[in-house]
Scaffold this active site. Structure first.
Site, PDB file in Angstrom:
ATOM      1  N   CYS A   1      -3.625  10.792   1.553  1.00  0.00           N
ATOM      2  CA  CYS A   1      -2.964   9.529   1.184  1.00  0.00           C
ATOM      3  C   CYS A   1      -1.574   9.789   0.628  1.00  0.00           C
ATOM      4  CB  CYS A   1      -3.792   8.814   0.122  1.00  0.00           C
ATOM      5  SG  CYS A   1      -5.519   8.751   0.536  1.00  0.00           S
TER       6      CYS A   1
ATOM      7  N   LYS B   1       0.829  -1.218   0.000  1.00  0.00           N
ATOM      8  CA  LYS B   1       0.000   0.000   0.000  1.00  0.00           C
ATOM      9  C   LYS B   1       0.862   1.266   0.000  1.00  0.00           C
ATOM     10  CE  LYS B   1      -3.101   3.055   0.701  1.00  0.00           C
ATOM     11  NZ  LYS B   1      -4.280   3.349  -0.076  1.00  0.00           N
TER      12      LYS B   1
HETATM   13  N1  SAJ Z   1      -2.067  14.865  -8.606  1.00  0.00           N
HETATM   14  C1  SAJ Z   1      -1.239  15.618  -9.415  1.00  0.00           C
HETATM   15  N2  SAJ Z   1      -0.928  15.120 -10.651  1.00  0.00           N
HETATM   16  C2  SAJ Z   1      -1.402  13.934 -11.108  1.00  0.00           C
HETATM   17  C3  SAJ Z   1      -2.239  13.172 -10.270  1.00  0.00           C
HETATM   18  C4  SAJ Z   1      -2.547  13.664  -9.023  1.00  0.00           C
HETATM   19  O1  SAJ Z   1      -0.787  16.705  -9.055  1.00  0.00           O
HETATM   20  O2  SAJ Z   1      -1.081  13.570 -12.238  1.00  0.00           O
HETATM   21  C5  SAJ Z   1      -2.386  15.368  -7.268  1.00  0.00           C
HETATM   22  C6  SAJ Z   1      -3.877  15.598  -7.053  1.00  0.00           C
HETATM   23  O3  SAJ Z   1      -4.266  16.851  -7.527  1.00  0.00           O
HETATM   24  C7  SAJ Z   1      -3.975  15.468  -5.551  1.00  0.00           C
HETATM   25  C8  SAJ Z   1      -2.949  14.385  -5.225  1.00  0.00           C
HETATM   26  O4  SAJ Z   1      -2.060  14.360  -6.329  1.00  0.00           O
HETATM   27  O5  SAJ Z   1      -3.612  16.663  -4.902  1.00  0.00           O
HETATM   28  C9  SAJ Z   1      -3.499  13.002  -5.027  1.00  0.00           C
HETATM   29  O6  SAJ Z   1      -4.564  12.751  -5.926  1.00  0.00           O
HETATM   30  P1  SAJ Z   1      -4.867  11.357  -6.614  1.00  0.00           P
HETATM   31  O7  SAJ Z   1      -6.153  11.509  -7.329  1.00  0.00           O
HETATM   32  O8  SAJ Z   1      -3.727  10.867  -7.412  1.00  0.00           O
HETATM   33  O9  SAJ Z   1      -4.968  10.319  -5.422  1.00  0.00           O
HETATM   34  P2  SAJ Z   1      -5.822  10.293  -4.039  1.00  0.00           P
HETATM   35  O10 SAJ Z   1      -4.980  10.857  -2.951  1.00  0.00           O
HETATM   36  O11 SAJ Z   1      -7.173  10.846  -4.216  1.00  0.00           O
HETATM   37  O12 SAJ Z   1      -5.950   8.704  -3.845  1.00  0.00           O
HETATM   38  C10 SAJ Z   1      -4.783   7.915  -3.749  1.00  0.00           C
HETATM   39  C11 SAJ Z   1      -4.917   6.745  -4.739  1.00  0.00           C
HETATM   40  N3  SAJ Z   1      -3.628   6.049  -4.837  1.00  0.00           N
HETATM   41  C12 SAJ Z   1      -3.031   5.828  -6.034  1.00  0.00           C
HETATM   42  O13 SAJ Z   1      -3.487   6.222  -7.078  1.00  0.00           O
HETATM   43  C13 SAJ Z   1      -1.756   5.057  -6.013  1.00  0.00           C
HETATM   44  C14 SAJ Z   1      -6.010   5.809  -4.256  1.00  0.00           C
HETATM   45  O14 SAJ Z   1      -6.108   4.674  -5.084  1.00  0.00           O
HETATM   46  C15 SAJ Z   1      -5.727   5.377  -2.804  1.00  0.00           C
HETATM   47  O15 SAJ Z   1      -6.760   4.539  -2.308  1.00  0.00           O
HETATM   48  C16 SAJ Z   1      -5.697   6.630  -1.967  1.00  0.00           C
HETATM   49  O16 SAJ Z   1      -4.634   7.451  -2.437  1.00  0.00           O
HETATM   50  C17 SAJ Z   1      -5.467   6.242  -0.520  1.00  0.00           C
HETATM   51  O17 SAJ Z   1      -6.450   6.234   0.254  1.00  0.00           O
HETATM   52  O18 SAJ Z   1      -4.344   5.861  -0.173  1.00  0.00           O
END
Ligand code: SAJ
Length: 407
Positions: free
Chosen positions: A266, A212
């Site tokens: 996360c 994880k």
């Molecule tokens: N972000 C970027 N650029 C990107 C993708 C995301 O700047 O290309 C930023 C987003 O704006 C945000 C942060 O990253 O601020 C995280 O966003 P996210 O949509 O990538 O992920 P979370 O935090 O909503 O959810 C993550 C997910 N993990 C992965 O994709 C590996 C989700 O599957 C997990 O269940 C969750 O963390 C968790 O609970 O751990």
């Protein structure tokens, strides 16, 4: 798919616990959802919800109306216990390394210990450092006087769902299940197979914990790469989005999206659990955290430079949440930036966040009001409402588009 009329007690009715509890209730399980907040319990028992997530309102309403979901502040006896409580950092850390705070996990384990009976299965879904299930959860549960591993079964099955797609991913995603022993793993795998359409993989508890953390650290490192490239490109006067879009046309390159920083409970948190565990080895992971945590300051600097051209500029901030189309403000870089701009008083700040009815610090305005008034328009979140904006509508303004949505 098998239907089991078993009883489940879910600890923590947040972004993971509530969707999980209501999904199980609609699959025929008899579910009690437990939360320490009486207000949350009352809201759910009245068939309402306290968080924004697509279709969750409908699911909770039908789960509660069916009689299969009840919320309570106290645990009850059940066949299966699922712990889905937060694992944040220890508060007020000045150190460069942040330590995980397992208080909620420990409290949840102590709370269910008196309700445990022979044959029960306890699953930790909360993101946790390696060793938590074996060393902390199993030990606290042993206080019930039962033989942990023989009489009660304990496993870790980290949640993997993406906020905004939780109900889909709860069912569709593959899951990793790691028990404290073989019997625990088998029981937990059988449970998830009853409602998960994805594949359910078996491993050990400690491996599942590191898997994880690895998933979220992987994402953090890759976003840090995109953020670093964006800073380099912008300072060269090159369009970041063009660089990434065209670089991604190479068959083996897939760069993620830069932004104002990384937020949420996360990705901005979990990599630190690895750094804390292996500070000497987790060099790339730590640097990625620092790069992403440094991005808000870089954005603020750009606003400072632009604001210096005006006597009293109106600065319009679009978005406060940590990512698109959610109301979640945890670790949000957009919030951090807006708060800092307000503290510095660089101009008149106007904020639009369409997913919130109100905010304690900012008086929220409509998109139209902010657009009409702003001299500097700072796009912090790529909410769907903002994606319709066109460069031609914003001609007279300085636009700082941290998400690359204005074409
Ligand atoms: N972000 C970027 N650029 C990107 C993708 C995301 O700047 O290309 C930023 C987003 O704006 C945000 C942060 O990253 O601020 C995280 O966003 P996210 O949509 O990538 O992920 P979370 O935090 O909503 O959810 C993550 C997910 N993990 C992965 O994709 C590996 C989700 O599957 C997990 O269940 C969750 O963390 C968790 O609970 O751990």
């Amino acid at each position: 798919m098998k239907q089991l009329s078993k009883t489940v007690c879910v600890l923590g009715l947040g972004y993971i616990g509530l969707p999980t509890a209501s999904l199980l209730a609609t699959k025929g399980f008899q579910v009690t959802g437990v939360d320490v907040a009486q207000k949350v319990v009352d809201t759910i028992n009245s068939g309402e919800i306290h968080i924004v997530e697509p279709d969750l309102d409908i699911l909770v309403k039908s789960a509660v109306n069916s009689g299969n979901l009840t919320a309570s502040v106290e645990p009850v006896e059940a066949d299966i216990f699922i712990i889905a409580v937060p694992t944040p950092f220890v508060a007020d850390q000045t150190e460069t390394t942040k330590k995980p705070d397992l208080t909620y996990v420990k409290t949840a384990c102590s709370a269910i210990a008196p309700f445990l009976r022979k044959g029960n299965l306890v699953i930790l879904e909360s993101t946790s450092p390696p060793g938590t299930t074996d060393e902390i959860v199993a030990e606290i549960l042993a206080e019930a006087g039962l033989d942990v591993g023989e009489d009660i079964f304990v496993a870790h099955c980290p949640e993997r769902v993406l906020p905004g797609r939780i109900l889909i991913e709860l069912v569709e995603n593959d899951r990793v299940v790691g028990g404290i022993n073989k019997a625990s793993t088998e029981k937990a795998v059988e449970f998830y197979q009853a409602f998960v359409r994805g594949e359910v993989f078996s491993t050990t508890a400690k491996t599942a914990e590191l898997i994880k953390l690895t998933e979220n650290a992987y994402r953090d490192v890759n976003i840090a790469f995109a953020n670093e490239i964006s800073v380099i490109a912008e300072e060269e006067g090159i369009n970041t989005w063009e660089v990434i879009e065209l670089a991604n046309r190479h068959p083996r390159v897939n760069i993620l999206n830069p932004g104002p920083g990384v937020g949420g409970h996360c990705i901005a948190v979990d990599p630190w659990f690895i750094v804390d565990r292996a500070p000497q080895h987790a060099r790339l992971i730590r640097t990625a955290r620092e790069v992403n945590d440094g991005k808000p300051e870089w954005v603020i600097n750009r606003v400072r430079e632009k604001a210096a051209r005006y006597k009293a500029p109106v600065i319009g901030c679009l978005g406060l949440s940590f990512k698109a189309d959610v109301d979640d403000l945890r670790e949000s870089p957009a919030c951090e930036i807006a708060e800092q701009l307000q503290r510095e008083n660089l101009g008149k700040l106007m904020v639009c966040e369409p997913n919130l009815a109100a905010h304690s610090q900012f008086e929220l305005k409509s998109l139209e009001t902010v657009i009409a008034a702003a001299d500097i328009l700072l796009i912090l979140v790529d909410h769907r409402q903002f994606k319709t904006l066109k460069a031609s509508d914003l001609k007279e303004k300085i636009v700082i588009d941290t998400r690359g949505i204005i074409k």
